[in-house]
Structures are given as C-alpha cells and as structure tokens.
Design a protein around this motif. Structure first.
Motif, PDB file in Angstrom:
ATOM      1  N   PRO A  57       0.812  -1.225   0.000  1.00 25.04           N
ATOM      2  CA  PRO A  57       0.000   0.000   0.000  1.00 25.04           C
ATOM      3  C   PRO A  57       0.843   1.272   0.000  1.00 25.04           C
ATOM      4  O   PRO A  57       0.504   2.248  -0.681  1.00 25.04           O
ATOM      5  CB  PRO A  57      -0.815  -0.135   1.296  1.00 25.04           C
ATOM      6  N   TRP A  58       1.954   1.292   0.737  1.00 14.51           N
ATOM      7  CA  TRP A  58       2.805   2.479   0.781  1.00 14.51           C
ATOM      8  C   TRP A  58       3.452   2.745  -0.569  1.00 14.51           C
ATOM      9  O   TRP A  58       3.583   3.900  -0.996  1.00 14.51           O
ATOM     10  CB  TRP A  58       3.865   2.322   1.863  1.00 14.51           C
ATOM     11  N   GLN A  59       3.842   1.697  -1.272  1.00 16.74           N
ATOM     12  CA  GLN A  59       4.419   1.869  -2.601  1.00 16.74           C
ATOM     13  C   GLN A  59       3.380   2.410  -3.575  1.00 16.74           C
ATOM     14  O   GLN A  59       3.685   3.238  -4.435  1.00 16.74           O
ATOM     15  CB  GLN A  59       4.998   0.540  -3.093  1.00 16.74           C
ATOM     16  N   ARG A  60       2.129   1.978  -3.433  1.00 17.02           N
ATOM     17  CA  ARG A  60       1.062   2.524  -4.274  1.00 17.02           C
ATOM     18  C   ARG A  60       0.827   4.006  -3.978  1.00 17.02           C
ATOM     19  O   ARG A  60       0.539   4.794  -4.880  1.00 17.02           O
ATOM     20  CB  ARG A  60      -0.232   1.723  -4.066  1.00 17.02           C
ATOM     21  N   VAL A  61       0.951   4.390  -2.716  1.00 19.44           N
ATOM     22  CA  VAL A  61       0.834   5.810  -2.360  1.00 19.44           C
ATOM     23  C   VAL A  61       1.925   6.612  -3.060  1.00 19.44           C
ATOM     24  O   VAL A  61       1.668   7.702  -3.596  1.00 19.44           O
ATOM     25  CB  VAL A  61       0.926   5.998  -0.828  1.00 19.44           C
TER      26      VAL A  61
END
Length: 320
Positions: A57-61
């Motif tokens: 999820p953080w990489q998608r952010v």
C-alpha cells in the motif's frame, strides 16, 4: 529529469547496466556480450514482474504521488473530445485547484469536475497543490446543478491530499462547504461518476465523491487521512507511514474488497506515469461503460440506488 521512487532503484540500476552493455555491443559485438545482454534482459523482466506484482500500500501511495502521473487536465485532453472550462462559485470567486466545465465523452456531452495539482512551483502555487478552497466545492456544486438542469451526466476526478486547511478557508467555512456538497450530491437528479486518479485524501476527496459509481485507478489511494498524518497520530512519528498505509486499507484492491469502490481501472506496467495514453484509454473505456449502465435508469431508481450504496458502507473486522 524523471522521478525515481525508492523501490524502483534496483530496476533503474539494472536498466543502466543493460544500456551500458548495449553500448559495448554497438562498439564490439561479441558472443560474450550478446549472452550477457540476454541474461540481464531476462533478470530485468523477472525483477519488474516481481516488483510490480507485489506492491505494498505504501508503494502505491508513492506511485499515486508521482510527479509525472497524469493530472485531471491531462485526462480532460486525452479522454475527452473537448473541454470548455467554467469559472466561479457566484459567492466569493474562482478556485484554480478545482477546474470544471463542459466536456464531450465519446460523443456525449457531460459536466467534468476535478482537482488539479501542479508539476512545478509556479503551477503548484496556482493550483494550491490540489487542495481546494470552499469556493472550489461551491463551484463544483453549482455546476452539478447546472448539469442536472440540462440533463447532463457528471464526471468527477479526485486527486487531492485534502481540502485546504488555511485560515482563509476556515473563515469561509470549508467544513460547511464540503458537508453541504455531501448532502446535495445525494439528491442531484442526473447520473454521476467519480474516479480517484491519484490521491484521494479525506473530506477534500469525498466532497466531490458522492456519486452513483466510484472508481479508482489501480495505483491511486483513497483514505480518511494520509499515511503520514495517521502515523503522526498513532505512532507519534511520520516514519511509520508504511505501517499506517497498510492499516488504513487505502489501496484500490482493499477498497474493492470492502465495497467502497465499484471498479478498478488498470494502469500500464509500473504506473500511469509510464504511459499517459494507455491509462487514458483505460479510463475512457471505464467511464463510457459506467455511463452506459447508469443512463437508462429512471431518476427515482438512480437516487434510491445512490442512497442505498452509501448507506451500506461500514464493514469491520474483529481481531484478537
């Protein structure tokens, strides 16, 4: 200069090594160099597949915030046949963070509303970094009512870290402007579609997100608070943003599972910033399909389904 995300650095290094080998091959083509190129190409393909198939999820952010990612006005140019911008809320003034106006999608006239960021300091100051003032939300509602009057569908493109929290916005009642939009959008008597194209932050995103269909691009995020804000509250430090992103369930796959969104629009390999035309084609197809589903519905049925959709939100899980 292209922005390189932290998790993409191994890929960039591998591509640079591959380019160096190809330069050597151009100067002196030997079987050893040819084999090395083939081996590195295979490893690079495997690394790309592994990296982008298992994004956190953080990489998608991080991808959602990429500076080369298409913005609302890019999609207005790439997805629509024309876009005629309208201005002003008829109370205070205009808001450049919320461009809106008439557009034509696949031959159908629509009202297009969205949030716009900038790519350099000058444009970010003009667009207020994509954070709208109260007049932006009041302009959006004015044009939604205009669309209702002329029987035009409404398309909203969400891309904001949140509504502007400054003193001027508070003085002009930003909270009331957003809350009033939530109430009134539930009653707009025309088909409405929203799509999170990048960041979908808090009430600033929801202020134009109460629609019959809510879609997200594959690497966008939609959340009540930013990962950094959540980390600062719960962990007392922004360095815990990756854990916060995981806990917030802000990615498109998680929100699809929770029933918050209706459709995920696929992005090119590595993110929308790698191919603007490809992601625009995917988004255009999704918008056309959504409107084709909604247009035949009667007004009362449309409003009832919209009401039921948002009343159904609110799943939770229990853990130890």
């Amino acid at each position: 200069m292209k922005q390189v995300l932290e998790f993409e650095k191994p890929l960039v290094k591998a591509r640079e090594e591959l380019e160096e080998l190809r330069r050597k091959q151009a100067l002196k083509n030997t079987s050893k160099v040819t084999l090395a190129i083939a081996d590195l190409e295979k490893k690079l393909a495997e690394l790309q597949e592994e990296t982008y198939a298992n994004l956190s999820p953080w990489q998608r952010v991080q991808i959602a915030r990429h500076i080369q990612r298409p913005y609302m006005l890019d999609y207005a140019r790439l997805c629509f046949d024309e876009f005629v911008e309208l201005h002003g809320d008829r109370h205070i003034g205009d808001d450049n963070a919320m461009p809106a106006g008439f557009a034509t999608l696949n031959g159908q006239r629509v009202m297009l509303i969205g949030q716009q960021k900038g790519r350099d300091t000058k444009e970010n100051l003009l667009r207020n970094f994509g954070s709208a003032h109260p007049e932006g939300y009041r302009k959006a509602l004015r044009l939604m009512r205009m669309a209702e009057k002329f029987g035009l569908p409404v398309i909203c493109m969400i891309d904001t870290p949140g509504a502007f929290p400054g003193i001027g916005a508070e003085e002009r009642n930003i909270a009331e402007a957003i809350a009033f939009n939530l109430l009134e959008m539930m009653k707009i008597r025309t088909p409405m579609v929203s799509v999170v194209i990048g960041e979908g932050g808090s009430g600033g995103a929801l202020g134009i997100g109460v629609t019959d269909r809510v879609m997200m691009l594959e690497n966008a995020y939609y959340s009540v608070i930013s990962p950094e804000g959540c980390a600062a509250i719960l962990w007392k430090h922004r360095q815990h943003a990756p854990e916060a992103a995981q806990a917030l369930k802000l990615s498109a796959p998680d929100l699809m599972d929770l029933g918050i969104i209706d459709h995920i629009v696929p992005e090119p390999h590595g993110g929308a910033h790698n191919d603007h035309h490809a992601v625009a084609a995917s988004l255009k197809s999704a918008l056309v399909s959504a409107l084709a589903e909604l247009t035949p519905l009667g007004t009362e049925e449309l409003l009832q389904k919209r009401y039921e959709k948002f009343r159904s939100y609110g799943k939770f899980t229990e853990g130890e």
